[in-house]
Design an enzyme around this catalytic site. Structure first.
Site, PDB file in Angstrom:
ATOM      1  N   HIS A 145       0.837  -1.208   0.000  1.00  0.00           N
ATOM      2  CA  HIS A 145       0.000   0.000   0.000  1.00  0.00           C
ATOM      3  C   HIS A 145       0.873   1.260   0.000  1.00  0.00           C
ATOM      4  O   HIS A 145       0.600   2.214  -0.728  1.00  0.00           O
ATOM      5  CB  HIS A 145      -0.865   0.064   1.269  1.00  0.00           C
ATOM      6  CG  HIS A 145      -1.920  -0.989   1.386  1.00  0.00           C
ATOM      7  ND1 HIS A 145      -2.042  -1.777   2.498  1.00  0.00           N
ATOM      8  CD2 HIS A 145      -2.916  -1.363   0.547  1.00  0.00           C
ATOM      9  CE1 HIS A 145      -3.085  -2.591   2.356  1.00  0.00           C
ATOM     10  NE2 HIS A 145      -3.624  -2.373   1.171  1.00  0.00           N
ATOM     11  N   LYS A 152     -17.588  -6.909   6.458  1.00  0.00           N
ATOM     12  CA  LYS A 152     -16.239  -7.460   6.664  1.00  0.00           C
ATOM     13  C   LYS A 152     -15.921  -7.603   8.147  1.00  0.00           C
ATOM     14  O   LYS A 152     -16.339  -6.776   8.959  1.00  0.00           O
ATOM     15  CB  LYS A 152     -15.195  -6.535   6.020  1.00  0.00           C
ATOM     16  CG  LYS A 152     -15.086  -6.694   4.519  1.00  0.00           C
ATOM     17  CD  LYS A 152     -13.780  -6.107   4.022  1.00  0.00           C
ATOM     18  CE  LYS A 152     -13.656  -6.138   2.523  1.00  0.00           C
ATOM     19  NZ  LYS A 152     -12.445  -5.469   2.043  1.00  0.00           N
ATOM     20  N   ARG A 198      -2.367  -5.893  -8.623  1.00  0.00           N
ATOM     21  CA  ARG A 198      -1.421  -6.985  -8.408  1.00  0.00           C
ATOM     22  C   ARG A 198      -1.541  -8.041  -9.497  1.00  0.00           C
ATOM     23  O   ARG A 198      -0.666  -8.250 -10.278  1.00  0.00           O
ATOM     24  CB  ARG A 198      -1.634  -7.602  -7.023  1.00  0.00           C
ATOM     25  CG  ARG A 198      -1.130  -6.719  -5.902  1.00  0.00           C
ATOM     26  CD  ARG A 198      -1.671  -7.123  -4.561  1.00  0.00           C
ATOM     27  NE  ARG A 198      -3.115  -6.917  -4.493  1.00  0.00           N
ATOM     28  CZ  ARG A 198      -3.849  -7.096  -3.400  1.00  0.00           C
ATOM     29  NH1 ARG A 198      -3.283  -7.516  -2.303  1.00  0.00           N
ATOM     30  NH2 ARG A 198      -5.141  -6.859  -3.422  1.00  0.00           N
ATOM     31  N   SER A 216      -3.062  -7.901   2.557  1.00  0.00           N
ATOM     32  CA  SER A 216      -3.399  -7.792   3.982  1.00  0.00           C
ATOM     33  C   SER A 216      -4.076  -9.068   4.452  1.00  0.00           C
ATOM     34  O   SER A 216      -3.873  -9.509   5.584  1.00  0.00           O
ATOM     35  CB  SER A 216      -4.331  -6.602   4.214  1.00  0.00           C
ATOM     36  OG  SER A 216      -3.704  -5.408   3.863  1.00  0.00           O
TER      37      SER A 216
HETATM   38  P1  ADP Z   1      -6.073  -5.958   0.397  1.00  0.00           P
HETATM   39  O1  ADP Z   1      -6.612  -6.321  -0.965  1.00  0.00           O
HETATM   40  O2  ADP Z   1      -4.645  -6.361   0.587  1.00  0.00           O
HETATM   41  O3  ADP Z   1      -6.963  -6.368   1.543  1.00  0.00           O
HETATM   42  P2  ADP Z   1      -7.015  -3.213   0.418  1.00  0.00           P
HETATM   43  O4  ADP Z   1      -8.448  -3.558   0.278  1.00  0.00           O
HETATM   44  O5  ADP Z   1      -6.653  -2.381   1.589  1.00  0.00           O
HETATM   45  O6  ADP Z   1      -6.002  -4.426   0.453  1.00  0.00           O
HETATM   46  O7  ADP Z   1      -6.514  -2.584  -0.927  1.00  0.00           O
HETATM   47  C1  ADP Z   1      -6.541  -1.246  -1.221  1.00  0.00           C
HETATM   48  C2  ADP Z   1      -5.837  -1.005  -2.517  1.00  0.00           C
HETATM   49  O8  ADP Z   1      -4.460  -1.326  -2.356  1.00  0.00           O
HETATM   50  C3  ADP Z   1      -6.316  -1.858  -3.697  1.00  0.00           C
HETATM   51  O9  ADP Z   1      -6.236  -1.065  -4.859  1.00  0.00           O
HETATM   52  C4  ADP Z   1      -5.314  -2.961  -3.784  1.00  0.00           C
HETATM   53  O10 ADP Z   1      -5.198  -3.477  -5.091  1.00  0.00           O
HETATM   54  C5  ADP Z   1      -4.058  -2.218  -3.374  1.00  0.00           C
HETATM   55  N1  ADP Z   1      -3.062  -3.094  -2.844  1.00  0.00           N
HETATM   56  C6  ADP Z   1      -3.188  -3.974  -1.843  1.00  0.00           C
HETATM   57  N2  ADP Z   1      -2.041  -4.627  -1.628  1.00  0.00           N
HETATM   58  C7  ADP Z   1      -1.165  -4.149  -2.545  1.00  0.00           C
HETATM   59  C8  ADP Z   1       0.197  -4.448  -2.881  1.00  0.00           C
HETATM   60  N3  ADP Z   1       0.879  -5.401  -2.241  1.00  0.00           N
HETATM   61  N4  ADP Z   1       0.784  -3.747  -3.874  1.00  0.00           N
HETATM   62  C9  ADP Z   1       0.078  -2.811  -4.546  1.00  0.00           C
HETATM   63  N5  ADP Z   1      -1.198  -2.493  -4.299  1.00  0.00           N
HETATM   64  C10 ADP Z   1      -1.811  -3.161  -3.317  1.00  0.00           C
END
Ligand code: ADP
Length: 165
Positions: free
Chosen positions: A20, A44, A93, A130
């Protein structure tokens, strides 16, 4: 078209990871001002509360003065319209992210004209999620190298309090 003046990086951030933070840092490099929006979906089952997730992102971006952090309330398009934000920046990703983001991007554009900018995840973070970190942490695994210092400490506190089971 003019580039947006401030963009939103939305997510659950449960917890915020180095993946992130890479996307947030690159959004700063491209656009300057970035608002990180921390979502709360009643369906969630979060590991960290909304307040904890907001605080952990704030601690993680303390070195980036042009980044602000707020909880997202209500519909994303309305949240952005209220703040004169016309684009969101998200990390991409793998295929599953793309399928979801494409649908979401079209819905948001249809609702209010909100644009979506997708940045490819950095090679070193492309498999980091995450969800997986929460699973590993729940079973006592070491996730230190994937998260910022504030999250490491917060996970240790939860592990010590038995709150991860
Ligand atoms: P997750 O999918 O890991 O639970 P979030 O819902 O918090 O994470 O994701 C928020 C944004 O961050 C989304 O656009 C997701 O694609 C991006 N994101 C999550 N993990 C990564 C990563 N390792 N690298 C790049 N972007 C990421």
């Amino acid at each position: 078209m003019a580039l947006p003046t401030r963009v939103l990086c939305p997510g659950s951030f449960d917890p915020v990871t180095l993946g992130h933070l890479d996307i947030i840092g690159r959004a700063v490099a491209l656009f300057g001002d970035v608002l990180v929006g921390v979502g709360n979906n009643s369906q969630k089952n979060y590991l960290f509360s909304l307040d904890e997730r907001v605080d952990l992102v704030r601690e993680a971006v303390v070195g980036l003065p042009s980044v602000q952090v707020e909880p997202i309330t209500g519909l994303l398009t309305q949240f952005c319209a209220d703040r004169h934000i016309n684009a969101v920046v998200k990390g991409l990703r793998f295929g599953a992210d793309f399928d979801f983001e494409l649908q979401m991007a079209h819905m948001n554009h249809g609702l209010s004209g909100l644009e979506t900018i997708l940045l490819p995840a950095a090679a070193e973070h492309v498999t980091l999620s995450s969800t997986m970190l929460r699973e590993v942490a729940r079973y006592g695994g070491d996730v230190d190298r994937y998260v910022p210092a504030a999250v490491r400490a917060a996970i240790r506190r939860k592990q010590a309090a038995g709150d991860l089971a």
